[in-house]
Scaffold this motif. Structure first.
Motif, short mmCIF file in Angstrom:
data_model
loop_
_atom_site.label_atom_id
_atom_site.label_comp_id
_atom_site.label_asym_id
_atom_site.label_seq_id
_atom_site.Cartn_x
_atom_site.Cartn_y
_atom_site.Cartn_z
N THR A 69 7.14 6.22 -18.05
CA THR A 69 7.95 6.80 -16.98
C THR A 69 7.52 8.25 -16.78
O THR A 69 6.85 8.84 -17.64
N LEU A 108 11.59 12.41 -15.80
CA LEU A 108 12.96 12.18 -15.35
C LEU A 108 13.37 10.71 -15.48
O LEU A 108 14.49 10.34 -15.16
N GLN A 109 12.44 9.88 -15.91
CA GLN A 109 12.66 8.45 -16.13
C GLN A 109 13.08 7.73 -14.85
O GLN A 109 13.93 6.84 -14.87
N LEU A 110 12.44 8.09 -13.75
CA LEU A 110 12.73 7.46 -12.47
C LEU A 110 11.67 6.45 -12.06
O LEU A 110 11.97 5.45 -11.44
N ILE A 111 10.41 6.76 -12.39
CA ILE A 111 9.29 5.96 -11.90
C ILE A 111 8.48 5.41 -13.08
O ILE A 111 8.14 6.15 -14.00
N GLN A 147 9.73 -1.19 -15.38
CA GLN A 147 10.59 -1.08 -14.20
C GLN A 147 11.83 -1.97 -14.33
O GLN A 147 12.94 -1.56 -13.96
N LEU A 174 14.20 -0.15 -16.58
CA LEU A 174 14.86 0.97 -15.88
C LEU A 174 15.93 0.46 -14.93
O LEU A 174 17.01 1.05 -14.83
#
Length: 136
Positions: free
Chosen positions: A19, A22-25, A130, A133
């Motif tokens: 990721t 920010l652990q978004l993508i 993904q 997440l």
């Protein structure tokens, strides 16, 4: 925050995805020979803040563990011994290889590129990450 690292563990090769901080993508990082996996992860963790590992969990259609789980269990023990401070989560990885291949088709990769099993493993690791997440 730190990065989450996902592994599509295989007997020969392991796909790795990470990721952003920010652990978004979720993004594919690389595919390496499984025999070199722990040393690669030690180098990576030395330069990046990793807060969690996510390891693909192969299951049959009836949710029972697949045969490859026998190979993963000893690796999980080695991983937790090497990085006792980093938690390990599991993520169902059913269909990730098929989805990875389909995404290669959809992106227009040539036939020769689609035969690259290392790329399939890296994309599979990205799909595992993904899915994790999305579940979180």
């Amino acid at each position: 925050m730190g990065r989450i690292v996902a592994l599509d563990y295989g007997k020969v090769r392991t796909g790795i995805a990470v990721t952003d901080e920010l652990q978004l993508i979720a993004s594919g990082l690389t595919t390496i020979q499984t025999k070199d996996l722990l040393s690669f992860l030690k180098s990576y963790v030395a330069t990046e803040q990793v807060i969690q590992f996510v390891v693909g969990e192969p299951k049959q259609m009836n949710y029972t563990p697949s045969e490859s789980e026998v190979l993963i269990k000893p690796f999980l023990e080695k991983l937790s011994m090497a990085f006792p401070e980093i938690p390990i989560a599991r993520q169902d990885e059913r269909f990730t290889s098929k989805m990875a291949f389909q995404s290669m088709l959809d992106s227009g990769l040539k036939k020769k590129q689609r035969k690259n099993k290392a790329l399939v493993d890296e994309i599979s690791a990205t799909l595992i990450l993904q899915a994790y997440l999305n579940r979180k």
